[in-house]
Design a protein around this motif. Structure first.
Motif, PDB file in Angstrom:
ATOM      1  N   ASP A 121       0.853  -1.188   0.186  1.00 53.36           N
ATOM      2  CA  ASP A 121       0.032   0.017  -0.060  1.00 53.36           C
ATOM      3  C   ASP A 121       0.705   1.242   0.049  1.00 53.36           C
ATOM      4  OD1 ASP A 121      -2.460  -1.338  -0.009  1.00 53.36           O
ATOM      5  OD2 ASP A 121      -2.517  -1.643   2.037  1.00 53.36           O
ATOM      6  N   ILE A 122       2.034   1.098  -0.295  1.00 52.39           N
ATOM      7  CA  ILE A 122       2.889   2.221  -0.324  1.00 52.39           C
ATOM      8  C   ILE A 122       3.674   2.359  -1.675  1.00 52.39           C
ATOM      9  CG2 ILE A 122       5.228   3.461   0.446  1.00 52.39           C
ATOM     10  CD1 ILE A 122       4.379   2.297   3.198  1.00 52.39           C
ATOM     11  N   THR A 123       3.421   3.435  -2.616  1.00 58.01           N
ATOM     12  CA  THR A 123       3.966   3.534  -3.746  1.00 58.01           C
ATOM     13  C   THR A 123       5.107   4.530  -3.780  1.00 58.01           C
ATOM     14  OG1 THR A 123       1.726   3.094  -4.813  1.00 58.01           O
ATOM     15  CG2 THR A 123       3.655   4.114  -6.139  1.00 58.01           C
ATOM     16  N   GLY A 262      14.316   9.683   6.440  1.00 61.45           N
ATOM     17  CA  GLY A 262      13.653   8.742   6.639  1.00 61.45           C
ATOM     18  C   GLY A 262      12.326   8.546   5.418  1.00 61.45           C
ATOM     19  N   GLY A 263      12.274   9.607   4.758  1.00 65.05           N
ATOM     20  CA  GLY A 263      11.317   9.760   3.553  1.00 65.05           C
ATOM     21  C   GLY A 263      10.261  10.516   3.776  1.00 65.05           C
ATOM     22  N   VAL A 264       9.584  10.956   2.659  1.00 68.01           N
ATOM     23  CA  VAL A 264       8.339  11.830   2.645  1.00 68.01           C
ATOM     24  C   VAL A 264       7.281  11.069   2.308  1.00 68.01           C
ATOM     25  CG1 VAL A 264       7.212  13.737   1.597  1.00 68.01           C
ATOM     26  CG2 VAL A 264       9.720  13.916   1.979  1.00 68.01           C
ATOM     27  N   TYR A 265       6.190  11.144   2.904  1.00 68.40           N
ATOM     28  CA  TYR A 265       4.907  10.048   2.479  1.00 68.40           C
ATOM     29  C   TYR A 265       3.636  11.064   2.408  1.00 68.40           C
ATOM     30  CZ  TYR A 265       7.774   6.224   4.286  1.00 68.40           C
ATOM     31  OH  TYR A 265       8.907   5.531   4.627  1.00 68.40           O
ATOM     32  N   LEU A 266       3.195  10.898   1.093  1.00 68.35           N
ATOM     33  CA  LEU A 266       1.986  11.755   0.606  1.00 68.35           C
ATOM     34  C   LEU A 266       0.784  10.748   1.046  1.00 68.35           C
ATOM     35  CD1 LEU A 266       3.052  13.089  -2.959  1.00 68.35           C
ATOM     36  CD2 LEU A 266       3.539  14.284  -0.581  1.00 68.35           C
ATOM     37  N   LYS A 298      18.275  14.964  -3.420  1.00 70.27           N
ATOM     38  CA  LYS A 298      18.054  13.550  -3.826  1.00 70.27           C
ATOM     39  C   LYS A 298      18.526  12.633  -2.419  1.00 70.27           C
ATOM     40  CE  LYS A 298      20.222  14.333  -8.626  1.00 70.27           C
ATOM     41  NZ  LYS A 298      21.135  14.062  -9.274  1.00 70.27           N
ATOM     42  N   ASN A 299      18.820  13.255  -1.394  1.00 70.25           N
ATOM     43  CA  ASN A 299      18.708  12.498  -0.195  1.00 70.25           C
ATOM     44  C   ASN A 299      17.072  12.183   0.358  1.00 70.25           C
ATOM     45  OD1 ASN A 299      21.339  12.491   0.982  1.00 70.25           O
ATOM     46  ND2 ASN A 299      21.262  14.719   0.525  1.00 70.25           N
ATOM     47  N   PHE A 300      16.181  12.647  -0.266  1.00 72.31           N
ATOM     48  CA  PHE A 300      14.893  12.576   0.143  1.00 72.31           C
ATOM     49  C   PHE A 300      14.066  11.734  -0.845  1.00 72.31           C
ATOM     50  CE2 PHE A 300      15.916  16.978   1.453  1.00 72.31           C
ATOM     51  CZ  PHE A 300      16.487  16.684   2.878  1.00 72.31           C
ATOM     52  N   SER A 301      13.447  10.491  -0.119  1.00 77.02           N
ATOM     53  CA  SER A 301      12.533   9.624  -0.992  1.00 77.02           C
ATOM     54  C   SER A 301      11.006  10.156  -0.877  1.00 77.02           C
ATOM     55  CB  SER A 301      12.501   8.346  -0.470  1.00 77.02           C
ATOM     56  OG  SER A 301      12.325   8.210   0.795  1.00 77.02           O
ATOM     57  N   VAL A 302      10.322   9.884  -1.786  1.00 75.37           N
ATOM     58  CA  VAL A 302       8.959  10.410  -1.864  1.00 75.37           C
ATOM     59  C   VAL A 302       8.036   9.224  -2.154  1.00 75.37           C
ATOM     60  CG1 VAL A 302       7.128  12.031  -2.604  1.00 75.37           C
ATOM     61  CG2 VAL A 302       9.463  12.883  -2.503  1.00 75.37           C
ATOM     62  N   SER A 303       6.906   8.998  -1.217  1.00 76.66           N
ATOM     63  CA  SER A 303       6.153   7.813  -1.693  1.00 76.66           C
ATOM     64  C   SER A 303       4.938   8.258  -1.361  1.00 76.66           C
ATOM     65  CB  SER A 303       6.220   6.555  -0.631  1.00 76.66           C
ATOM     66  OG  SER A 303       7.735   6.276  -0.707  1.00 76.66           O
ATOM     67  N   VAL A 304       3.824   7.397  -1.857  1.00 73.73           N
ATOM     68  CA  VAL A 304       2.311   7.906  -1.745  1.00 73.73           C
ATOM     69  C   VAL A 304       1.599   6.723  -0.883  1.00 73.73           C
ATOM     70  CG1 VAL A 304       0.132   8.082  -2.905  1.00 73.73           C
ATOM     71  CG2 VAL A 304       2.268   9.044  -3.933  1.00 73.73           C
TER      72      VAL A 304
END
Length: 324
Positions: A121-123, A262-266, A298-304
Motif C-alpha cells: 500500500d506504499i507506492t 527517512g522519507g516523505v509520505y504523501l 536527492k537525499n529524500f525519497s517520496v512515496s504515496v
C-alpha cells in the motif's frame, strides 16, 4: 450481547470533513471487518456518531478510544477545520465509556501509522539512499485540505509533531503562479497552500486557467481527474500539471525545513488520485528545483500511502504505545 470481548479492544476514528470512519483494533492491529463509515451530515456531532457505531457493533465495551481530527488539536481539544464540530476528552468518555482516551490531528495519526502499513500500500515516487531507522520522516496530507507532520523516532517512543502547514502562504516562482495567487486572494482574502493543494484547490486551478483563457467554467475535482485520464479536456490536463508543479515546490520546501532523510509520505485522496501523474507532470523536477541545493534534495525519497485506513491504524498504534 456484544459480539466482542469486554474491555479488550480499542475504538479508533478518523473524522474527515465529509465522513467519519470508525473501527475496532486489537493492540496495533486494525480489525477490517469492524470498519464502518458514517456521513457527518446525518449527525449533530461526534458523540452521536460513536454511540451509533457502538450500537452497530453490538454494544462493544472498549478499553480505549483514539480519534484523528481534520483540524488543530490544542490541550486535548480538537477543532474541525471544515466542519462545525469540537471534540474533547469528555465527549469521547461519554460516547465510549473508555478508560484510555486520546485526540490527534489526522496527520499525526498518519505519522503514527508508518511502519504498520502494508508495503503493498506504499507506492514509491522518488527513491533515495537507505536511511537510519531513527531518521526523521514527513507525512503530508493532500485531500479535502492540506497539512504536514514530521515523525520523530526517539528513545522514549515516536513523537509526531502537529502543524497547520496548509495555511501558510502559497509559494510564487513565476508570473503564472503570481496570477494564481491573486486569483485565489480575490476570492478568499489570502492565498494559502490549501487553497490550491486540495480537492477544492484543484477546482480553483481549473477555473483560474479558464478565466485566463476567457472561458471561465467549473468542474469538480472528480470530473477534472476523469478528463485527465481520458484526455478529453486539455484544460484539465493543464490544471493537473500546474497542481503537480506547485505540489512539488511545496513538498520540497517542507523537506528542507524538516530534513526527512527517512522519507516523505504523501497521504489523502487527492494524493492517491494524482499519484499516477506525478512522473508525467514533472513532480521530481519541481521537488528538486532548489538551486545549489538541487543535488541535496536527492537525499529524500517520496512515496504515496495508498491505504485509505492508515489514520485508523495510526490511532491504534498511538494508543497502544501510550498505555502498554
Amino acid at each position: 450481547m456484544s459480539n466482542h470481548p469486554a474491555n479488550t479492544l480499542t475504538l479508533v476514528a478518523d473524522i474527515g470533513g465529509t465522513n467519519t470512519r470508525v473501527a475496532l483494533a486489537d493492540g496495533v492491529t486494525l480489525l477490517p471487518e469492524t470498519i464502518r463509515k458514517y456521513s457527518n451530515a446525518k449527525f449533530p456531532g461526534l458523540e452521536t456518531v460513536l454511540r451509533q457505531y457502538i450500537e452497530d457493533e453490538g454494544g462493544v465495551d472498549c478499553k480505549g478510544a483514539c480519534v484523528a481530527v481534520a483540524g488543530p488539536v490544542r490541550d486535548g481539544v480538537g477543532t474541525m477545520t471544515n466542519l462545525d464540530w469540537t471534540i474533547d476528552r469528555d465527549t469521547l468518555r461519554r460516547a465510549t465509556q473508555a478508560e484510555h482516551l486520546s485526540i490527534l490531528n489526522d496527520l499525526q495519526a498518519q505519522g503514527h501509522a508508518l511502519g504498520f502499513i502494508d508495503e503493498a500500500d506504499i507506492t514509491t515516487v522518488i527513491s533515495a539512499p537507505e536511511a537510519s531507522p531513527h531518521a526523521v520522516r514527513l507525512v503530508i496530507g493532500v485531500g479535502t485540505g492540506f497539512n504536514a507532520a514530521p515523525v520523530f523516532q526517539t528513545e522514549k517512543g515516536r513523537f509526531v509533531a502537529p502543524s497547520e502547514s496548509g495555511h501558510a502562504n502559497l509559494p510564487i516562482r513565476n508570473e503564472q503562479e503570481l496570477a494564481l495567487c491573486k486569483f485565489v486572494e480575490t476570492a478568499h482574502g489570502f492565498p494559502a497552500v490549501e487553497d490550491v493543494l486540495s480537492g477544492r484547490g484543484l477546482e480553483r486551478v481549473y477555473l483560474f486557467l479558464g478565466t485566463q483563457a476567457g472561458d471561465p467554467h467549473e468542474k469538480s475535482a472528480a470530473e477534472i481527474m476523469a478528463s485527465v485520464e481520458n484526455g478529453s479536456d486539455p484544460q484539465a490536463t493543464e490544471a493537473a500539471r500546474l497542481f503537480v508543479k506547485i505540489l512539488g515546490t511545496v513538498v520540497g520546501n517542507l523537506s528542507l525545513v524538516q530534513l526527512p532523510f527517512g522519507g516523505v509520505y504523501l497521504a489523502g485522496g487527492v494524493a492517491r488520485h494524482m499519484a499516477p501523474y506525478l512522473e508525467r507532470f514533472n513532480f521530481v523536477d519541481a521537488f528538486r528545483d532548489k538551486g545549489r541545493f538541487a543535488g541535496f534534495m536527492k537525499n529524500f525519497s517520496v512515496s504515496v500511502i495508498e491505504d485509505d485506513y492508515a489514520a485508523l491504524t495510526g490511532c491504534a498504534s498511538h494508543l497502544h504505545n501510550l498505555y502498554t
